[in-house]
Design a protein around this motif. Structure first.
Motif, PDB file in Angstrom:
ATOM      1  N   ALA A  30       0.800  -1.266  -0.044  1.00  0.00           N
ATOM      2  CA  ALA A  30      -0.071   0.118   0.008  1.00  0.00           C
ATOM      3  C   ALA A  30       0.774   1.284   0.219  1.00  0.00           C
ATOM      4  O   ALA A  30       0.314   2.334  -0.690  1.00  0.00           O
ATOM      5  N   LEU A  31       2.094   1.195   0.596  1.00  0.00           N
ATOM      6  CA  LEU A  31       2.811   2.304   0.613  1.00  0.00           C
ATOM      7  C   LEU A  31       3.544   2.737  -0.855  1.00  0.00           C
ATOM      8  O   LEU A  31       3.753   3.757  -1.219  1.00  0.00           O
ATOM      9  N   THR A  32       3.684   1.684  -1.666  1.00  0.00           N
ATOM     10  CA  THR A  32       4.464   1.706  -2.997  1.00  0.00           C
ATOM     11  C   THR A  32       3.509   1.592  -4.044  1.00  0.00           C
ATOM     12  O   THR A  32       3.918   2.227  -5.061  1.00  0.00           O
ATOM     13  N   GLU A  33       2.565   0.877  -3.792  1.00  0.00           N
ATOM     14  CA  GLU A  33       1.623   0.469  -5.168  1.00  0.00           C
ATOM     15  C   GLU A  33       0.122   1.157  -5.345  1.00  0.00           C
ATOM     16  O   GLU A  33      -0.446   0.624  -6.217  1.00  0.00           O
ATOM     17  N   ARG A  34       0.042   1.816  -4.535  1.00  0.00           N
ATOM     18  CA  ARG A  34      -1.557   2.526  -4.258  1.00  0.00           C
ATOM     19  C   ARG A  34      -1.567   3.331  -5.599  1.00  0.00           C
ATOM     20  O   ARG A  34      -2.764   3.303  -5.851  1.00  0.00           O
ATOM     21  N   ASP A  35      -0.863   3.869  -6.274  1.00  0.00           N
ATOM     22  CA  ASP A  35      -1.075   4.516  -7.650  1.00  0.00           C
ATOM     23  C   ASP A  35      -1.599   3.782  -8.512  1.00  0.00           C
ATOM     24  O   ASP A  35      -2.386   4.173  -9.373  1.00  0.00           O
ATOM     25  N   ARG A  36      -1.689   2.268  -8.521  1.00  0.00           N
ATOM     26  CA  ARG A  36      -2.201   1.635  -9.464  1.00  0.00           C
ATOM     27  C   ARG A  36      -3.458   1.545  -9.066  1.00  0.00           C
ATOM     28  O   ARG A  36      -4.499   1.199 -10.346  1.00  0.00           O
ATOM     29  N   PHE A  37      -4.172   2.005  -8.068  1.00  0.00           N
ATOM     30  CA  PHE A  37      -5.514   1.878  -7.960  1.00  0.00           C
ATOM     31  C   PHE A  37      -6.052   3.160  -7.372  1.00  0.00           C
ATOM     32  O   PHE A  37      -7.128   3.514  -6.982  1.00  0.00           O
ATOM     33  N   SER A  38      -5.539   4.381  -8.085  1.00  0.00           N
ATOM     34  CA  SER A  38      -5.766   5.556  -7.884  1.00  0.00           C
ATOM     35  C   SER A  38      -7.031   6.148  -8.518  1.00  0.00           C
ATOM     36  O   SER A  38      -7.362   7.183  -8.146  1.00  0.00           O
ATOM     37  N   MET A  98     -16.140  -5.252 -12.043  1.00  0.00           N
ATOM     38  CA  MET A  98     -14.694  -5.111 -11.957  1.00  0.00           C
ATOM     39  C   MET A  98     -14.258  -5.992 -13.091  1.00  0.00           C
ATOM     40  O   MET A  98     -14.797  -7.317 -13.184  1.00  0.00           O
ATOM     41  N   THR A  99     -13.165  -5.528 -13.716  1.00  0.00           N
ATOM     42  CA  THR A  99     -12.725  -6.618 -14.977  1.00  0.00           C
ATOM     43  C   THR A  99     -11.240  -7.227 -14.588  1.00  0.00           C
ATOM     44  O   THR A  99     -10.774  -6.677 -13.653  1.00  0.00           O
ATOM     45  N   TYR A 100     -10.942  -7.833 -15.234  1.00  0.00           N
ATOM     46  CA  TYR A 100      -9.699  -8.736 -15.025  1.00  0.00           C
ATOM     47  C   TYR A 100      -8.601  -7.753 -14.985  1.00  0.00           C
ATOM     48  O   TYR A 100      -7.486  -7.761 -14.327  1.00  0.00           O
ATOM     49  N   SER A 101      -8.550  -6.375 -15.793  1.00  0.00           N
ATOM     50  CA  SER A 101      -7.447  -5.443 -15.755  1.00  0.00           C
ATOM     51  C   SER A 101      -7.292  -4.781 -14.529  1.00  0.00           C
ATOM     52  O   SER A 101      -6.539  -3.977 -14.346  1.00  0.00           O
ATOM     53  N   SER A 102      -8.196  -4.777 -13.727  1.00  0.00           N
ATOM     54  CA  SER A 102      -8.278  -4.319 -12.456  1.00  0.00           C
ATOM     55  C   SER A 102      -7.637  -5.056 -11.344  1.00  0.00           C
ATOM     56  O   SER A 102      -7.765  -4.775 -10.166  1.00  0.00           O
ATOM     57  N   VAL A 103      -7.099  -6.483 -11.672  1.00  0.00           N
ATOM     58  CA  VAL A 103      -6.871  -7.509 -10.868  1.00  0.00           C
ATOM     59  C   VAL A 103      -5.298  -7.119 -10.786  1.00  0.00           C
ATOM     60  O   VAL A 103      -4.875  -7.476 -11.817  1.00  0.00           O
ATOM     61  N   TRP A 104      -4.683  -7.164  -9.602  1.00  0.00           N
ATOM     62  CA  TRP A 104      -3.108  -7.413  -9.818  1.00  0.00           C
ATOM     63  C   TRP A 104      -2.646  -8.511  -8.709  1.00  0.00           C
ATOM     64  O   TRP A 104      -3.332  -8.761  -7.608  1.00  0.00           O
ATOM     65  N   PHE A 105      -1.649  -9.406  -9.130  1.00  0.00           N
ATOM     66  CA  PHE A 105      -1.169 -10.247  -8.274  1.00  0.00           C
ATOM     67  C   PHE A 105       0.149 -10.134  -7.505  1.00  0.00           C
ATOM     68  O   PHE A 105       1.029  -9.225  -8.345  1.00  0.00           O
ATOM     69  N   ALA A 106       0.323 -10.594  -6.315  1.00  0.00           N
ATOM     70  CA  ALA A 106       1.523  -9.943  -5.834  1.00  0.00           C
ATOM     71  C   ALA A 106       1.951 -11.195  -4.710  1.00  0.00           C
ATOM     72  O   ALA A 106       0.857 -12.185  -4.300  1.00  0.00           O
ATOM     73  N   GLY A 107       2.924 -11.213  -3.995  1.00  0.00           N
ATOM     74  CA  GLY A 107       3.435 -11.864  -2.894  1.00  0.00           C
ATOM     75  C   GLY A 107       4.565 -12.985  -3.227  1.00  0.00           C
ATOM     76  O   GLY A 107       4.927 -13.242  -4.294  1.00  0.00           O
ATOM     77  N   SER A 108       5.059 -13.615  -2.076  1.00  0.00           N
ATOM     78  CA  SER A 108       6.075 -14.429  -2.324  1.00  0.00           C
ATOM     79  C   SER A 108       6.099 -15.690  -3.156  1.00  0.00           C
ATOM     80  O   SER A 108       7.043 -16.357  -3.350  1.00  0.00           O
ATOM     81  N   ALA A 109       4.647 -16.034  -3.394  1.00  0.00           N
ATOM     82  CA  ALA A 109       4.479 -17.213  -4.373  1.00  0.00           C
ATOM     83  C   ALA A 109       5.202 -17.050  -5.558  1.00  0.00           C
ATOM     84  O   ALA A 109       5.682 -18.193  -6.397  1.00  0.00           O
ATOM     85  N   PHE A 110       5.561 -15.840  -5.935  1.00  0.00           N
ATOM     86  CA  PHE A 110       6.015 -15.656  -7.274  1.00  0.00           C
ATOM     87  C   PHE A 110       7.436 -16.067  -7.220  1.00  0.00           C
ATOM     88  O   PHE A 110       8.061 -16.256  -8.395  1.00  0.00           O
ATOM     89  N   ARG A 111       8.154 -16.062  -6.141  1.00  0.00           N
ATOM     90  CA  ARG A 111       9.501 -16.438  -6.155  1.00  0.00           C
ATOM     91  C   ARG A 111       9.545 -18.207  -6.710  1.00  0.00           C
ATOM     92  O   ARG A 111      10.695 -18.549  -6.986  1.00  0.00           O
ATOM     93  N   ARG A 112       8.483 -18.770  -6.767  1.00  0.00           N
ATOM     94  CA  ARG A 112       8.636 -20.158  -7.105  1.00  0.00           C
ATOM     95  C   ARG A 112       8.351 -20.464  -8.691  1.00  0.00           C
ATOM     96  O   ARG A 112       8.521 -21.325  -9.225  1.00  0.00           O
ATOM     97  N   ILE A 113       8.011 -19.237  -8.927  1.00  0.00           N
ATOM     98  CA  ILE A 113       7.697 -19.225 -10.788  1.00  0.00           C
ATOM     99  C   ILE A 113       8.934 -18.569 -11.562  1.00  0.00           C
ATOM    100  O   ILE A 113       9.315 -17.489 -11.272  1.00  0.00           O
ATOM    101  N   LYS A 114       9.352 -19.269 -12.544  1.00  0.00           N
ATOM    102  CA  LYS A 114      10.395 -18.929 -13.774  1.00  0.00           C
ATOM    103  C   LYS A 114       9.547 -18.477 -14.853  1.00  0.00           C
ATOM    104  O   LYS A 114       8.578 -19.059 -15.132  1.00  0.00           O
ATOM    105  N   ASP A 115      10.090 -17.266 -15.388  1.00  0.00           N
ATOM    106  CA  ASP A 115       9.495 -16.826 -16.770  1.00  0.00           C
ATOM    107  C   ASP A 115       7.987 -16.546 -16.642  1.00  0.00           C
ATOM    108  O   ASP A 115       7.273 -17.013 -17.187  1.00  0.00           O
ATOM    109  N   VAL A 116       7.819 -15.812 -15.579  1.00  0.00           N
ATOM    110  CA  VAL A 116       6.449 -15.422 -15.374  1.00  0.00           C
ATOM    111  C   VAL A 116       5.522 -14.746 -16.694  1.00  0.00           C
ATOM    112  O   VAL A 116       4.598 -15.138 -16.938  1.00  0.00           O
ATOM    113  N   GLU A 117       6.402 -13.936 -17.133  1.00  0.00           N
ATOM    114  CA  GLU A 117       5.832 -13.219 -18.358  1.00  0.00           C
ATOM    115  C   GLU A 117       5.632 -14.124 -19.611  1.00  0.00           C
ATOM    116  O   GLU A 117       4.566 -13.789 -20.067  1.00  0.00           O
ATOM    117  N   ASP A 118       6.391 -15.107 -19.752  1.00  0.00           N
ATOM    118  CA  ASP A 118       5.967 -16.048 -20.746  1.00  0.00           C
ATOM    119  C   ASP A 118       5.059 -17.000 -20.473  1.00  0.00           C
ATOM    120  O   ASP A 118       4.203 -17.579 -21.311  1.00  0.00           O
TER     121      ASP A 118
END
Length: 284
Positions: free
Chosen positions: A105-113, A195-215
């Motif tokens: 919330a300190l750094t990413e609130r602009d995404r929901f401004s 709400m649309t899918y474009s309004s949803v963001w994902f975050a958290g330490s589970a991403f450390r388990r994923i390689k090549d997220v963008e692909d």
């Protein structure tokens, strides 16, 4: 003035922080060449000394209570309870996912401004799973509202393979049925239904388990997870909301909330080796 010492040991990279009246004064990551059982107490001593705090200056000890790993949670909570008892201070236990959201919330609130949005947070729960909880951000409000009473354990693949069909898939019956700060449940359901899918963001330490997220997930909107998430600053800020409401925990009854049962328990359940009473235990 209220001085708060916060501890975060839910994962391999723990941290400690000092907070005064809701403002973070200092935060230190624990040494990465030692386990938290070895590094936590020296880090507490160091951060107190460097900031010229005595134990008598600490009014509240805050600690992340999970979900998280067995050993890390036990180390953090045991240390927090010991300090609160020895120093005669108050204690606050904080949901680890809430602490992550406070950090973002300190750094990413602009995404929901400009419009409401959902931040879906997933912590690594091992074995390809994540402990997941969704939060609603509203541009006119400072709080992120948890949409579920507690986390759920699902596979990371299932978590991220969200259908692109609209609206975003939170069912009304899944919502956390409690009074919330910026409107009633009908208002929240109305926001989510549009709400649309474009309004949803994902975050958290589970991403450390994923390689090549963008692909693997080209349409996914996600916030990269740094090594310091979750952290003690998020624990402190989340605890501060409780402190302002004069809401504290009992030092004797505060317990960890594990992501899942131990492997031995799960095997015993499969074999029918646990009692009926044990089967009802909610991963505590």
């Amino acid at each position: 003035m209220m001085n708060l010492l916060a501890l975060e040991t839910t994962e391999t990279k723990g941290s400690v922080a000092l907070c005064v009246d809701g403002e973070i004064k200092d935060m230190r990551l624990l040494r990465d060449d030692q386990r938290s059982a070895q590094s936590l107490s020296p880090a507490i001593r160091e951060i107190l000394n460097d900031n010229h705090w005595l134990p008598t200056d600490v009014d509240v000890v805050a600690v992340a209570t999970g979900p998280g790993s067995f050993t890390g949670l036990r180390v953090g909570i045991t240390t927090a309870k010991m300090l609160a008892w020895a120093w005669n201070t108050k204690i606050v236990g904080v949901d680890s996912l809430d602490a992550i959201v406070e950090t973002y919330a300190l750094t990413e609130r602009d995404r929901f401004s400009n419009a409401p949005g959902v931040l879906s947070v997933g912590m690594d729960a091992q074995r390809g799973d994540a402990a997941v909880r969704d939060y609603l951000f509203h541009p006119n409000k400072s709080l992120a509202i948890p949409l579920h009473k507690r986390f759920r354990i699902i596979s990371i693949k299932k978590w991220l393979n969200v259908s692109l069909d609209l609206p975003y898939g939170i069912q009304p019956e899944d919502l956390f049925d409690k009074e919330i700060s910026f409107g009633d449940l009908d208002a929240i359901r109305g926001i989510l239904s549009n709400m649309t899918y474009s309004s949803v963001w994902f975050a958290g330490s589970a991403f450390r388990r994923i390689k090549d997220v963008e692909d693997k997930y080209p349409n996914l909107q996600y916030i990269p997870c740094g090594e310091d998430v979750p952290n003690a600053a998020g624990v402190a800020l989340s605890a501060w909301r409780r402190v302002k409401d004069d809401s504290f925990d009992d030092v004797w009854s505060l317990l960890p909330v594990y992501s899942r049962r131990a492997a031995a328990e799960e095997k015993a359940l499969e074999k029918g080796g646990l009692t009926a009473a044990s089967k009802g235990v909610d991963s505590h």
